[in-house]
Motif scaffolding. Structure first.
Motif, PDB file in Angstrom:
ATOM      1  N   VAL A  22       0.832  -1.211   0.000  1.00 17.12           N
ATOM      2  CA  VAL A  22       0.000   0.000   0.000  1.00 17.12           C
ATOM      3  C   VAL A  22       0.862   1.255   0.000  1.00 17.12           C
ATOM      4  N   PHE A  23       1.869   1.307   0.894  1.00 16.68           N
ATOM      5  CA  PHE A  23       2.626   2.551   1.049  1.00 16.68           C
ATOM      6  C   PHE A  23       3.797   2.684   0.083  1.00 16.68           C
ATOM      7  N   CYS A  24       4.176   1.637  -0.617  1.00 16.29           N
ATOM      8  CA  CYS A  24       5.238   1.763  -1.623  1.00 16.29           C
ATOM      9  C   CYS A  24       4.685   1.846  -3.038  1.00 16.29           C
ATOM     10  N   LEU A  25       3.506   1.322  -3.272  1.00 19.74           N
ATOM     11  CA  LEU A  25       2.974   1.266  -4.629  1.00 19.74           C
ATOM     12  C   LEU A  25       1.769   2.186  -4.812  1.00 19.74           C
ATOM     13  N   PHE A  26       0.788   2.063  -3.945  1.00 18.24           N
ATOM     14  CA  PHE A  26      -0.456   2.803  -4.145  1.00 18.24           C
ATOM     15  C   PHE A  26      -0.390   4.241  -3.640  1.00 18.24           C
TER      16      PHE A  26
END
Length: 85
Positions: free
Chosen positions: A49-53
Motif C-alpha cells: 500500500v505505502f510503496c505502490l499505491f
C-alpha cells in the motif's frame, strides 16, 4: 528506488522470515508462530500500500502532505493536501 524496496521486502525478506518462523523455529509455541506469520502478512500488505499505491511524504517546513503513487496519479487523493486540524 521505492519499487526495488517493495520487491525486496515483499518478495524476499518477509516470505523468508515467515518461512523461518513457520518451519525452522520448533521451540516456539504454535500460536505465537502463527501470530508472527500474521504480522509478516500484514507488513507485506502495508509495504504494498505505502510503496505502490500511496507514497505519502511530509513537506516539513510547511504543514503540507505530499502524495505520490498510483492512487495519487489517478487523482483519488490530491497530490498536496493540508492536514485537517
Amino acid at each position: 528506488f521505492i519499487l526495488c524496496v517493495l520487491a525486496l521486502s515483499a518478495g524476499i525478506l518477509h516470505p523468508f522470515v515467515a518461512y523461518l518462523i513457520l518451519f525452522k523455529s520448533k521451540n516456539m509455541n504454535a500460536y505465537l508462530r502463527l501470530g508472527y506469520v500474521a504480522l509478516q502478512i500484514i507488513q507485506v500488505l502495508q509495504d504494498i500500500v505505502f510503496c505502490l499505491f500511496i507514497q505519502a511524504y511530509p513537506l516539513t517546513p510547511l504543514p503540507l502532505l505530499g502524495c505520490n503513487g498510483i492512487l495519487c496519479d489517478m487523482e483519488w487523493f490530491p497530490p498536496v493536501k493540508l492536514p485537517e486540524v
